[in-house]
Scaffold this motif. Structure first.
Motif, PDB file in Angstrom:
ATOM      1  N   ALA A  59     -53.871  70.550  77.827  1.00  0.00           N
ATOM      2  CA  ALA A  59     -55.223  70.080  77.508  1.00  0.00           C
ATOM      3  C   ALA A  59     -55.555  70.311  76.042  1.00  0.00           C
ATOM      4  O   ALA A  59     -56.202  69.468  75.401  1.00  0.00           O
ATOM      5  N   VAL A  86     -62.472  65.014  78.857  1.00  0.00           N
ATOM      6  CA  VAL A  86     -61.704  65.566  79.980  1.00  0.00           C
ATOM      7  C   VAL A  86     -60.803  66.709  79.511  1.00  0.00           C
ATOM      8  O   VAL A  86     -60.708  67.758  80.159  1.00  0.00           O
ATOM      9  N   ALA A  87     -60.151  66.516  78.368  1.00  0.00           N
ATOM     10  CA  ALA A  87     -59.283  67.575  77.824  1.00  0.00           C
ATOM     11  C   ALA A  87     -60.103  68.816  77.479  1.00  0.00           C
ATOM     12  O   ALA A  87     -59.668  69.950  77.741  1.00  0.00           O
ATOM     13  N   VAL A 121     -51.688  74.223  81.970  1.00  0.00           N
ATOM     14  CA  VAL A 121     -52.810  73.285  81.877  1.00  0.00           C
ATOM     15  C   VAL A 121     -53.563  73.471  80.560  1.00  0.00           C
ATOM     16  O   VAL A 121     -53.951  72.495  79.902  1.00  0.00           O
ATOM     17  N   HIS A 122     -53.748  74.735  80.161  1.00  0.00           N
ATOM     18  CA  HIS A 122     -54.456  75.004  78.912  1.00  0.00           C
ATOM     19  C   HIS A 122     -53.701  74.441  77.711  1.00  0.00           C
ATOM     20  O   HIS A 122     -54.298  73.821  76.822  1.00  0.00           O
ATOM     21  N   LEU A 171     -62.113  75.321  81.347  1.00  0.00           N
ATOM     22  CA  LEU A 171     -61.908  75.859  82.696  1.00  0.00           C
ATOM     23  C   LEU A 171     -60.649  76.719  82.770  1.00  0.00           C
ATOM     24  O   LEU A 171     -60.658  77.793  83.377  1.00  0.00           O
ATOM     25  N   ALA A 172     -59.554  76.239  82.144  1.00  0.00           N
ATOM     26  CA  ALA A 172     -58.279  76.949  82.247  1.00  0.00           C
ATOM     27  C   ALA A 172     -58.280  78.252  81.460  1.00  0.00           C
ATOM     28  O   ALA A 172     -57.555  79.190  81.811  1.00  0.00           O
ATOM     29  N   SER A 181     -61.366  78.213  72.353  1.00  0.00           N
ATOM     30  CA  SER A 181     -62.288  77.377  73.135  1.00  0.00           C
ATOM     31  C   SER A 181     -63.519  76.961  72.337  1.00  0.00           C
ATOM     32  O   SER A 181     -64.453  76.398  72.909  1.00  0.00           O
ATOM     33  N   CYS A 215     -62.892  69.815  78.888  1.00  0.00           N
ATOM     34  CA  CYS A 215     -63.274  70.475  80.141  1.00  0.00           C
ATOM     35  C   CYS A 215     -62.109  71.295  80.711  1.00  0.00           C
ATOM     36  O   CYS A 215     -62.308  72.419  81.197  1.00  0.00           O
ATOM     37  N   LEU A 216     -60.904  70.738  80.643  1.00  0.00           N
ATOM     38  CA  LEU A 216     -59.733  71.465  81.147  1.00  0.00           C
ATOM     39  C   LEU A 216     -59.460  72.720  80.318  1.00  0.00           C
ATOM     40  O   LEU A 216     -59.097  73.769  80.865  1.00  0.00           O
ATOM     41  N   TRP A 237     -50.422  62.167  76.309  1.00  0.00           N
ATOM     42  CA  TRP A 237     -50.424  63.066  77.473  1.00  0.00           C
ATOM     43  C   TRP A 237     -48.989  63.353  77.927  1.00  0.00           C
ATOM     44  O   TRP A 237     -48.655  64.503  78.259  1.00  0.00           O
ATOM     45  N   SER A 268     -56.497  67.348  73.484  1.00  0.00           N
ATOM     46  CA  SER A 268     -57.718  67.358  72.681  1.00  0.00           C
ATOM     47  C   SER A 268     -57.410  67.092  71.208  1.00  0.00           C
ATOM     48  O   SER A 268     -58.102  66.329  70.536  1.00  0.00           O
TER      49      SER A 268
END
Length: 313
Positions: A91, A52-53, A87-88, A59-60, A276, A55-56, A136, A95
């Motif tokens: 996340a 999930v991290a 968010v980046h 995307l971010a 990334s 993916c964020l 988190w 990660s």
């Protein structure tokens, strides 16, 4: 459109698309294994959070950076820029902490094999959810100051006091305050990296001792079977090694970019690309190393192939 912008845009699209698809496929595989009750492990929850991290992060950072690389620089307002960068950062930290927790709990799992340590091992595995929640929460709090120094890029605004971050702007602040923020952000990263190094060292020592014991017990003519714990340890060590390589490159370019008030176009995009890289590569490392996922892919791939042959016939 300049050829360099087109090339960089294609690279960002490829990285974001391939990485996001890999993470989603891996998440679906683990979800299927959880629903069917086959091969469920305690640390699958950490893997879910890592995916999930990832993916964020993709995307971010990937989508806005792709749009900026294609020449769309003024498509976000202040709120969008602040949200995306926040968010980046959260996340990215999640990660890092998930990878660190994965190595730490795996080291505990394979090291505490004696009966007197079994109770501690059970307590450690039961605290996985609490550990993830605390990680988190920590990153949500630590990175809460990030939106204060991020603003949208405006075509008519004065850029002398702002740093170009590709699709948003960063406020240029005093060197001492910038250094204080860097130390604060680096502290949590170093903390998780130390845990990761310690856990990896412990796992390597345990694997070496186990190998020596197996060689002593088994005859050289026999090929000893690799236990599930050993295979899982190899997978996590491979994941940690990949993380170290990607994190080292990302940290180098991030630090180098922070030295300039006006970083170059290539430096901004290369730093984003390196940032990334781990979320893009890690799902394929797990897919190739986790026998449960490989077995699931092989089983369903064979069924689909047989169905396709039957339809063609």
């Amino acid at each position: 459109m300049p050829s360099r912008a087109l090339t960089m845009g294609i690279i960002f699209v490829s990285q974001t698309g391939v990485g996001f698809l890999g993470n989603i496929l891996l998440l679906l595989c683990y979800g299927f294994l959880s629903c069917t009750g086959r091969g469920i492990k305690h640390m699958d929850l950490i893997l879910h959070n890592l995916i999930v991290a990832n993916c964020l992060v993709l995307l971010a950072r990937g989508i806005p950076q792709t749009m900026a690389a294609f020449g769309l620089k003024y498509f976000m307002d202040d709120f969008g820029c602040k949200l995306v960068f926040y968010v980046h950062r959260v996340a990215r930290g999640a990660s890092l902490s998930a990878t660190s927790l994965l190595s730490g709990f795996q080291a505990i799992t394979i090291s505490l094999s004696s009966p007197q340590w079994m109770q501690l091992k059970v307590k450690a595995l039961k605290s996985i959810r609490l550990s993830i929640l605390l990680c988190w929460t920590l990153h949500l709090l630590v990175n809460s100051i990030v939106p204060m120094y991020i603003t949208a890029m405006r075509e008519s605004s004065n850029h002398t006091e702002k740093k170009d971050l590709g699709f948003c702007s960063g406020v240029i602040i005093d060197r001492n305050i910038s250094l204080l923020h860097s130390v604060m952000f680096s502290f949590t990263d170093v903390l998780y990296l130390v845990l990761m190094i310690w856990a990896s060292g412990c796992m390597l020592i345990i694997l070496y001792r186990h190998k020596q014991k197996v060689l002593h017990i088994h005859s050289k003519s026999l090929t000893p079977k690799c236990s599930p714990e050993t295979r899982a340890t190899h997978s996590i060590l491979m994941l940690v090694s990949t993380f170290f390589c990607c994190y080292a490159l990302s940290s180098f370019f991030t630090f180098y970019m922070s030295l300039f008030d006006k970083p170059s176009w290539w430096l901004v995009n290369t730093s984003a690309l390196m940032g990334s890289s781990f979320p893009c590569v890690s799902p394929f490392v797990l897919i190739s190393r986790d026998p449960r996922v490989s077995r699931l892919w092989y089983t369903h791939g064979t069924k689909i192939s047989d169905l396709y042959k039957w339809v063609r016939a």
